[in-house]
Design a protein around this motif. Structure first.
Motif, mmCIF file in Angstrom:
data_model
loop_
_atom_site.group_PDB
_atom_site.id
_atom_site.type_symbol
_atom_site.label_atom_id
_atom_site.label_comp_id
_atom_site.label_asym_id
_atom_site.label_seq_id
_atom_site.Cartn_x
_atom_site.Cartn_y
_atom_site.Cartn_z
ATOM 1 N N HIS A 34 -3.149 21.308 11.569
ATOM 2 C CA HIS A 34 -3.929 20.241 12.450
ATOM 3 C C HIS A 34 -5.348 19.885 11.924
ATOM 4 C CE1 HIS A 34 -1.301 22.090 15.736
ATOM 5 N NE2 HIS A 34 -0.987 20.610 15.551
ATOM 6 N N GLN A 91 -4.956 17.170 9.741
ATOM 7 C CA GLN A 91 -5.051 15.954 10.481
ATOM 8 C C GLN A 91 -6.278 15.514 11.117
ATOM 9 O OE1 GLN A 91 -1.637 16.037 13.136
ATOM 10 N NE2 GLN A 91 -0.562 17.188 11.709
ATOM 11 N N ILE A 92 -7.084 16.380 11.501
ATOM 12 C CA ILE A 92 -8.413 15.995 12.132
ATOM 13 C C ILE A 92 -9.342 15.508 11.177
ATOM 14 C CG2 ILE A 92 -10.235 17.211 13.351
ATOM 15 C CD1 ILE A 92 -8.263 19.147 14.561
ATOM 16 N N LEU A 131 -8.582 12.046 10.807
ATOM 17 C CA LEU A 131 -8.737 11.225 12.029
ATOM 18 C C LEU A 131 -10.398 11.012 11.813
ATOM 19 C CD1 LEU A 131 -7.813 10.195 14.527
ATOM 20 C CD2 LEU A 131 -8.758 12.162 15.751
ATOM 21 N N MET A 132 -11.386 11.978 11.546
ATOM 22 C CA MET A 132 -12.589 11.843 11.251
ATOM 23 C C MET A 132 -12.818 10.905 9.995
ATOM 24 S SD MET A 132 -13.673 13.831 13.414
ATOM 25 C CE MET A 132 -12.823 14.905 14.446
ATOM 26 N N ALA A 140 -12.525 7.481 11.666
ATOM 27 C CA ALA A 140 -13.666 7.126 12.275
ATOM 28 C C ALA A 140 -14.790 6.619 11.628
ATOM 29 C CB ALA A 140 -14.225 8.187 13.256
ATOM 30 N N ALA A 187 -16.776 2.956 11.146
ATOM 31 C CA ALA A 187 -18.120 2.570 11.154
ATOM 32 C C ALA A 187 -18.655 1.762 10.256
ATOM 33 C CB ALA A 187 -18.844 4.167 11.413
ATOM 34 N N VAL A 216 -20.651 -1.773 10.112
ATOM 35 C CA VAL A 216 -21.944 -1.961 9.274
ATOM 36 C C VAL A 216 -21.765 -2.652 8.333
ATOM 37 C CG1 VAL A 216 -23.851 -0.800 8.577
ATOM 38 C CG2 VAL A 216 -22.751 0.295 10.398
ATOM 39 N N LEU A 254 -1.435 10.991 14.478
ATOM 40 C CA LEU A 254 -2.329 10.334 13.400
ATOM 41 C C LEU A 254 -1.793 8.970 12.960
ATOM 42 C CD1 LEU A 254 -4.791 11.185 12.101
ATOM 43 C CD2 LEU A 254 -3.877 11.762 10.210
ATOM 44 N N ALA A 309 -1.674 21.054 21.076
ATOM 45 C CA ALA A 309 -2.116 22.119 20.298
ATOM 46 C C ALA A 309 -3.289 21.361 19.139
ATOM 47 C CB ALA A 309 -0.948 22.796 19.427
ATOM 48 N N PHE A 310 -2.737 20.351 18.971
ATOM 49 C CA PHE A 310 -3.711 19.429 18.017
ATOM 50 C C PHE A 310 -5.024 19.179 18.500
ATOM 51 C CE2 PHE A 310 -5.297 15.158 16.900
ATOM 52 C CZ PHE A 310 -5.594 15.334 15.312
ATOM 53 N N GLU A 339 -7.047 22.422 19.016
ATOM 54 C CA GLU A 339 -7.811 22.426 17.859
ATOM 55 C C GLU A 339 -8.928 21.686 17.764
ATOM 56 O OE1 GLU A 339 -7.540 25.049 14.360
ATOM 57 O OE2 GLU A 339 -6.106 24.792 16.020
ATOM 58 N N MET A 340 -8.705 20.468 17.979
ATOM 59 C CA MET A 340 -9.752 19.631 17.733
ATOM 60 C C MET A 340 -11.182 19.618 18.676
ATOM 61 S SD MET A 340 -9.763 15.485 17.234
ATOM 62 C CE MET A 340 -9.492 14.747 18.960
ATOM 63 N N HIS A 369 -12.905 22.456 15.889
ATOM 64 C CA HIS A 369 -13.590 21.301 15.104
ATOM 65 C C HIS A 369 -14.698 20.586 15.944
ATOM 66 C CE1 HIS A 369 -11.442 22.148 11.562
ATOM 67 N NE2 HIS A 369 -10.067 22.421 12.348
ATOM 68 N N VAL A 425 -17.659 19.165 14.556
ATOM 69 C CA VAL A 425 -17.523 17.724 13.604
ATOM 70 C C VAL A 425 -17.266 16.617 14.527
ATOM 71 C CG1 VAL A 425 -16.302 17.060 11.555
ATOM 72 C CG2 VAL A 425 -16.402 19.565 11.961
ATOM 73 N N PHE A 426 -16.609 16.777 15.551
ATOM 74 C CA PHE A 426 -16.236 15.620 16.369
ATOM 75 C C PHE A 426 -17.478 15.010 17.009
ATOM 76 C CE2 PHE A 426 -15.212 14.219 20.586
ATOM 77 C CZ PHE A 426 -14.300 13.575 20.418
ATOM 78 N N THR A 428 -19.299 13.282 14.391
ATOM 79 C CA THR A 428 -18.625 11.786 14.153
ATOM 80 C C THR A 428 -19.013 10.804 15.444
ATOM 81 O OG1 THR A 428 -17.007 13.152 13.186
ATOM 82 C CG2 THR A 428 -16.542 10.741 13.470
ATOM 83 N N LEU A 451 -22.177 9.547 14.861
ATOM 84 C CA LEU A 451 -22.300 8.560 13.637
ATOM 85 C C LEU A 451 -21.691 7.058 14.207
ATOM 86 C CD1 LEU A 451 -22.047 8.366 10.377
ATOM 87 C CD2 LEU A 451 -19.865 8.339 10.565
ATOM 88 N N VAL A 452 -20.541 7.057 14.875
ATOM 89 C CA VAL A 452 -19.915 5.854 15.304
ATOM 90 C C VAL A 452 -21.099 5.242 16.160
ATOM 91 C CG1 VAL A 452 -18.241 4.839 16.481
ATOM 92 C CG2 VAL A 452 -17.621 6.841 15.243
ATOM 93 N N ALA A 501 -23.534 3.685 14.446
ATOM 94 C CA ALA A 501 -22.885 2.522 13.495
ATOM 95 C C ALA A 501 -23.029 1.140 14.434
ATOM 96 C CB ALA A 501 -21.468 2.998 13.277
#
Lengths: 680, 106, 208
Positions: B62, B65-66, B69-70, B73, B77, B81, C56, C150-151, C154-155, C159, C162-163, C166, C169-170, C173
C-alpha cells in the motif's frame, strides 16, 4: 527644622524635568511656557536647597544623605545613585541654583528673539541638573556622571548657534580638551578604587584617615591590592591626586588645558556667565575641596597645583591685557581667577579657594551678564574698539560694571577683596613664614606672581571699563540711536548679583577684620567653618599672625590700587603715553600678549600637526587600503567574481539547465551505486 | 518473465528514454511528455517493489501504491501549470521552443 | 495456464511500452508523441493490474490517460503547431549528448538491478499476505475489489500528512494555472482605468 531627605533627589531632578518638558514640547508650547518651565524649576530647586541648608545648619549631623536607587552592585564594587548634602555641597548647591536661577531669568530677556528659544532653555536646565548631580554626588561615579554631563552641555551650548562653523569648532575644542582631562580623572578614580576599594567619598576619607594615622593597621585599606605591594602608598597617593588634578585642569581651564575657555565665549553670553564663569569651571576646585584630606597627604601634588595655579593666573592676566573682545577679556580673567583658586589649594587654603569660587561666581556672573547687556544693546557687537562712551546711554550697566570691577580688583570691603586677600595671605604666609618653619624660594616666587596678577587684574578690568564706557564714542553711527538699557528680568538679575558682589564678602570675613559692621567675633570664617575646610594657621602667636596679615593686606590692596590708578591714567589723561608705549618700546610685548603667547600655535605644532599626520597615515593605510581596499573592496570583488562566474550558468536557457540537472542526477546515482556496492 | 527484475528493467528503460526526451528535444510539449514518461517509470518501480514486499507485509504494497498516487497528483499539477505557461509563451512569441524560454528573463 | 497468461500479457505490454516510449521521444509532431504516450500509459496500467494494484490502475487510466493527456491534446490543438512553427530540432551534437547521458543512466540502473543479490529473493512475486478480515470494524473483503479498504485506511491514517500536502499542492497548482490564464483580462481592465484617469483628471481619481 524638619527636612525630608528624599527631597534632596528633587534638587537635580526638577531641572531635568524642565529639560524634558522644554526639549520635547517647548517648540509647540510657545515662549511663555518655555520661560515659566525653564525658570520655575531651577528656582524651586533653589528653594529646596535653601531649606536643606537651613535644616543642615540647625542639626547636629554632618550631612543629609539620600539614596535614590542602587546603581551598580558587583561583588565588592557597590555604587549607589546617592546624594550627600554636607557643608561643601550646600555652598555649591546654593551657588548653582541661586546664580543659575538668576541667569535663567536674565536669559528670558537676552534670548527673547532667538529662534531656538526652547532648545536654549532645555540645554540650560539640563546643565543645571548635571551640575547639581556633580556637587551632590555621594561618590565619584555620580560625580563623574555630572562631570561628563556638564561637559556635554557646555559643548552643546558653546555650539548653540551652530549655523556658524567657528562656533562648532569652539565647541569641539572644548570637548576635546575636556576629554584629555577626563582621561586623567578616570585613571584617578580607578586608582582610588584600587587603593581604597570604594569610590564613596565617606569611605575614601575613612581610608585616608587610616593612612595618615601611622598606627592604624594596614588591613583597613583594601587588602586586595597585590599589584601595589612594592609601591609606597605615598607615591600612589601622589599619582592619584595628580591624575585627579589633570581632570581638574581640563574642566577648570588651567595650564596646559586652558585654551578652550576663551574660545567657549562663542556661546550665548548667559551661558558664558553660568557655565564658563560661575559654575562648571569651578568644579575642578570643588573636586579638590571634596577630597581635601587626600590632596593634603601629598605635598608634591600641592606644589604642582600651586605652581600651575600661579602660572595660569599670571599668564591669563597678561593675555587679558591686550584683548579687544569684551568677552575674551572676561574669559581670560576667569582663567586667571581660577588659577588663583588652584594657587590657594596648592597653599592648603581650601576654604579660601571655595570662598573665591563663591565670590567669583557673584562678580563674574555680574560682569558677564553686564557684558551681555552691552552686547545686547550693541546688537551683538563685542569689539571694545567699536564701543566707548557708552556711559551716557547705559548708566545702569556702567554702574554694574564699576561694581564688578571693584569687586574683582579687590577694593576693600567688596566681596572679591575678602576672598582674594585670604588667598594672597595664604601665599604670603607660606612665602615668608612657612608652614613648617622653613621658607622656600618657590613659594615666594608663586606669591610674587599672584600679587602681580592682582595688579594686572585691576588694570585690565578698568581698561575694559574705560574702553567700553568712557572716552569718546566709537560706536557705529547706525547703532548709536539703538543703544538701550536691557528690559524685562535682566536688570533684576543684575541688581541681585550686584548686591551679592558688594556684600558677598561677609560670608567669610577673616578673624582680623571682625570689627567690621554686621560681623563680630563669632561671625568670622562662616563659610570655612560651615564646610569644615578652614584650618587655622598654627605654630605662630596671634600678634605675629596679625602683623603678617596686615602686611599682606596692605600689599595686595596697594597693588590693586596701583593697577586701577594706572589704568585710569593710561586710558584717560595719559592716553598718549600708552600709545607711545604700544607703538614703540612695547610693540613686541603687546604682540605676544595679543597672540596669547602663541599657545594655540604651540599646540598646533606639538599636537595638532603630528596628530593630523598620524591621522592621515592611518587614513591612507588603514582606512583607504585595509578597510576600503582589502576588506570592502576585496569582499565585493570576491562576490562579484563569483557572480560573474555563476551568472553564466543563469542563462535562462532551459536545455542547459536540464543538461546540468541530468548530469547531476547521473553523478548522484553513481555515488549511490558505489556506496551500495561497498556496503553489500 | 513476469518478475520484479523485468519490471525494473522496463522502468529503467522508460526512465532513460524520458531523460533522452527531456535533454534532447526542443519542443516544450514533448519535453513535458517526457517528464510524464519518467514519472510513470518511477511509478512502475514503486508499485513493483511494493508488490514484491507484500508477501511479508501488506502495508508495504500500500505504501508503494500511495506513493505512486501522490506522484500522479503531482504530475497532474505539473501538467496544469506547465501547460498554461506553454500557452502563455505561445501567445507571446508564437514559439514552443525550449530555447525561447530564456527570453522570459528579459 | 493463468500464470502463462500473466507472463505473456506482461511481456506484450512491456514490449509495447518500450516501443511507444521510443516513439514518444522521437516523433517530430507532438500530436503523435501524445498519442503514443497514451498507449504507453495504458500498458503501464496493465502492469499495475498485474501487480494487483487495481485501484492505482484505474487511477492511471482515469487521471493520466483521461485527464492529463486530454489536457495535453487540448493544448496541442489550441497551439496547433505544424510545419515551420515547430521548433527546429537542432544539431546532432545535442542529441548525442542527450543520448549519452540517457545511456549512462540506463547502464548504471541496469548494472544495479542485475547485480543486486537481494532482488532475487522477491523476484517472482510470492503470494501476497492475507488481507485482514476487517478494518476498523468494517468487513474488508466484501467484494472483489482487492485490498481497497485496507489501502484507503492506510492512506488516511499513516500517510495522511502526505495526502494533505499533496492536496495543498494541487490547490496551489489550480490557483497558479487560473492566475496565469487570467492575465490578459486584467491588462484590459488597467487600460480602461488609465483611460478613465486621463478623462476625469487626477484629483477625482485620488478622491476615489
Amino acid at each position: 527644622m524638619d527636612f525630608n531627605p528624599s527631597l534632596l533627589a528633587l534638587i537635580p531632578i526638577l531641572p531635568l524635568i524642565g529639560f524634558v518638558l522644554n526639549g520635547c514640547f517647548g517648540n509647540r508650547m510657545g515662549r511663555q511656557f518655555v520661560s515659566i518651565v525653564g525658570c520655575a524649576l531651577p528656582i524651586t530647586s533653589f528653594v529646596i536647597a535653601f531649606r536643606a541648608f537651613q535644616a543642615l545648619r540647625g542639626s547636629e549631623s554632618e550631612a543629609i544623605r539620600h539614596t535614590l536607587f542602587e546603581w551598580i552592585h558587583v561583588g565588592s564594587f557597590q555604587v549607589d545613585m546617592a546624594f550627600t548634602f554636607d557643608g561643601l555641597s550646600a555652598v555649591m548647591c546654593l551657588v548653582v541654583t541661586g546664580i543659575g536661577s538668576l541667569i535663567h531669568l536674565y536669559s528670558t530677556g537676552y534670548m527673547r528673539g532667538d529662534k531656538s528659544y526652547a532648545r536654549f532653555f532645555a540645554y540650560l536646565n539640563l546643565f543645571t541638573a548635571f551640575m547639581l548631580m556633580l556637587v551632590l554626588g555621594d561618590n565619584l561615579l555620580v560625580l563623574f556622571v555630572g562631570w561628563e554631563g556638564v561637559g556635554l552641555c557646555s559643548y552643546l551650548l558653546i555650539g548653540f548657534w551652530h549655523e556658524d562653523a567657528a562656533n562648532c569648532d569652539a565647541g569641539r575644542k572644548a570637548f576635546i580638551f575636556n576629554r584629555v582631562g577626563d582621561l586623567g580623572f578616570l585613571i584617578g578614580v580607578f586608582l582610588i578604587f584600587t587603593l581604597f576599594g570604594s569610590v564613596n567619598f565617606a569611605e575614601i576619607l575613612v581610608g585616608v584617615e587610616s593612612i595618615s594615622d601611622v598606627t592604624a593597621p594596614a588591613s583597613s585599606l583594601n587588602s586586595a591590592m597585590p599589584m601595589w605591594g612594592t609601591v609606597a602608598i605615598g607615591t600612589l597617593i601622589t599619582a592619584i591626586t595628580l591624575c585627579l588634578f589633570v581632570g581638574a585642569t581640563g574642566k577648570s581651564a588651567q595650564i596646559p588645558l586652558f585654551p578652550w575657555l576663551p574660545d567657549a565665549m562663542a556661546g550665548p553670553t548667559p551661558v558664558s556667565a553660568l557655565i564658563h564663569a560661575a559654575t562648571m569651571v569651578t568644579s575642578g576646585v570643588y573636586l579638590c575641596c571634596r577630597l581635601m584630606p587626600l590632596f593634603s597627604l601629598s605635598p608634591q601634588t600641592l606644589g604642582v597645583i600651586a605652581a600651575i595655579g600661579a602660572c595660569t593666573a599670571l599668564l591669563a592676566a597678561l593675555i587679558a591685557l591686550s584683548q579687544t573682545d569684551i568677552k575674551k577679556v572676561l574669559a581670560y580673567s576667569t582663567v586667571s581667577q581660577l588659577g588663583y583658586m588652584f594657587f590657594a589649594i596648592g597653599m592648603g587654603a581650601y576654604s579660601a579657594a571655595l570662598f573665591h569660587v563663591v565670590t567669583h561666581a557673584f562678580f563674574k556672573a555680574l560682569l558677564f551678564l553686564g557684558s551681555g547687556s552691552v552686547i545686547h544693546a550693541m546688537h551683538h557687537e563685542q569689539d571694545m574698539r567699536k564701543m566707548g562712551g557708552l556711559r551716557r546711554q547705559l548708566p545702569f550697566t556702567h554702574l554694574i560694571f564699576i561694581i564688578g570691577t571693584l569687586a574683582i580688583a579687590g577694593v576693600p570691603f567688596f566681596s572679591g577683596f575678602f576672598s582674594k586677600d585670604e588667598i594672597l595671605f595664604s601665599g604670603f604666609f607660606a612665602a615668608f613664614h612657612g608652614h613648617d618653619g622653613h621658607v622656600h624660594f618657590q613659594d615666594q616666587l608663586f606669591w610674587g606672581m599672584a600679587t602681580l596678577t592682582a595688579g594686572l587684574t585691576a588694570f585690565y578690568m578698568l581698561r575694559m571699563v574705560a574702553l567700553t564706557f568712557w572716552g569718546k564714542s566709537n560706536v557705529d553711527d547706525k547703532l548709536v540711536d539703538h543703544v538701550h538699557e536691557p528690559g524685562g528680568w535682566m536688570p533684576f538679575s543684575l541688581a541681585v548679583l550686584a548686591v551679592l558682589s558688594v556684600f558677598g564678602g561677609i560670608l567669610n570675613v577673616p578673624e582680623l577684620l571682625h570689627w567690621l559692621p554686621f560681623v563680630g567675633e563669632e561671625r568670622t570664617f562662616l563659610l570655612g567653618n560651615f564646610t569644615g575646610l578652614h584650618h587655622a594657621h598654627t605654630g605662630i602667636d596671634l600678634d605675629a599672625l596679625h602683623k603678617l596679615e596686615w602686611t599682606s593686606l596692605i600689599i595686595s590692596v596697594g597693588v590693586g590700587a596701583t593697577g586701577l590708578a594706572a589704568a585710569w591714567y593710561l586710558y584717560g589723561p595719559g592716553r598718549a603715553l600708552l600709545d607711545g608705549f604700544v607703538n614703540g618700546a612695547g610693540k613686541k610685548l603687546v604682540r605676544i600678549s595679543e597672540n596669547k603667547f602663541y599657545i594655540d600655535e604651540v599646540y598646533q605644532i606639538l599636537i595638532v600637526t603630528p596628530f593630523q599626520f598620524a591621522s592621515y597615515v592611518m587614513f591612507i593605510l588603514i582606512d583607504r587600503f585595509l578597510i576600503d581596499g582589502v576588506m570592502v573592496g576585496g569582499s565585493a570583488l570576491v562576490v562579484r567574481s563569483f557572480g560573474e562566474f555563476f551568472r553564466r550558468m543563469q542563462s535562462g536557457f532551459v536545455p542547459a539547465y536540464l543538461l546540468t540537472f541530468g548530469c547531476g542526477a547521473l553523478v548522484l546515482l553513481f555515488i549511490m551505486m558505489s556506496l551500495l556496492n561497498g556496503a553489500g | 518473465m513476469f518478475s520484479l527484475t523485468s519490471c525494473l528493467y522496463i522502468s529503467a528503460f522508460l526512465f532513460s528514454t524520458g531523460v533522452y526526451g527531456v535533454l534532447g528535444r526542443r519542443n516544450i510539449l514533448v519535453v513535458l511528455m517526457s517528464l510524464e514518461l519518467m514519472l510513470n517509470a518511477v511509478n512502475l518501480a514503486l508499485v513493483a517493489f511494493g508488490r514484491a514486499y507484500a508477501a511479508q507485509d501488506l502495508a508495504a504494497a500500500h505504501t508503494g501504491q500511495i506513493f505512486a498516487l501522490m506522484v500522479i497528483a503531482v504530475a497532474a499539477a505539473e501538467a496544469a501549470v506547465g501547460l498554461s505557461i506553454v500557452l502563455l509563451v505561445w501567445r507571446r512569441w508564437q514559439s514552443i521552443d525550449v530555447r525561447d524560454l530564456c527570453r522570459m528573463h528579459g | 495456464m493463468e500464470e502463462f497468461l500473466k507472463h505473456s500479457l506482461f511481456g506484450l505490454s512491456g514490449l509495447l511500452g518500450v516501443v511507444c516510449a521510443v516513439l514518444v521521444v522521437t516523433r517530430k509532431n507532438p500530436i503523435y508523441s501524445a498519442l503514443f504516450l497514451i498507449v504507453l500509459l495504458g500498458t503501464i496500467a496493465i502492469d499495475f493490474f498485474l501487480l494487483q494494484a487495481e485501484f492505482l490502475g484505474f487511477m492511471q487510466l482515469l487521471v493520466y490517460a483521461g485527464a492529463i493527456m486530454v489536457l495535453f491534446l487540448f493544448v496541442i490543438m489550441l497551439i496547433n503547431p505544424r510545419g515551420d512553427s515547430l521548433p527546429d530540432e537542432g544539431g546532432a551534437t545535442d542529441r548525442w549528448v542527450a543520448f549519452g547521458v540517457a545511456l549512462l543512466i540506463f547502464s548504471l540502473l541496469f548494472t544495479a538491478i542485475a547485480k543486486s543479490p537481494r532482488l532475487k529473493e522477491f523476484d517472482s512475486f510470492p503470494g501476497m499476505a492475507a488481507v485482514p478480515e476487517t478494518v476498523m470494524g468494517t468487513p474488508a473483503r466484501t467484494a472483489d475489489h482487492g485490498s481497497l479498504t485496507a489501502f484507503g485506511y492506510e492512506m488516511f491514517t499513516t500517510h495522511l500528512f502526505v495526502f494533505e500536502l499533496t492536496s495543498i499542492l494541487v490547490l496551489s497548482a489550480i490557483v497558479g494555472a487560473v492566475h496565469l490564464s487570467l492575465r490578459p483580462r486584467r491588462r484590459k481592465r488597467e487600460e480602461t482605468e488609465a483611460a478613465l484617469d486621463s478623462s476625469h483628471g487626477r484629483e477625482e481619481h485620488a478622491h476615489v
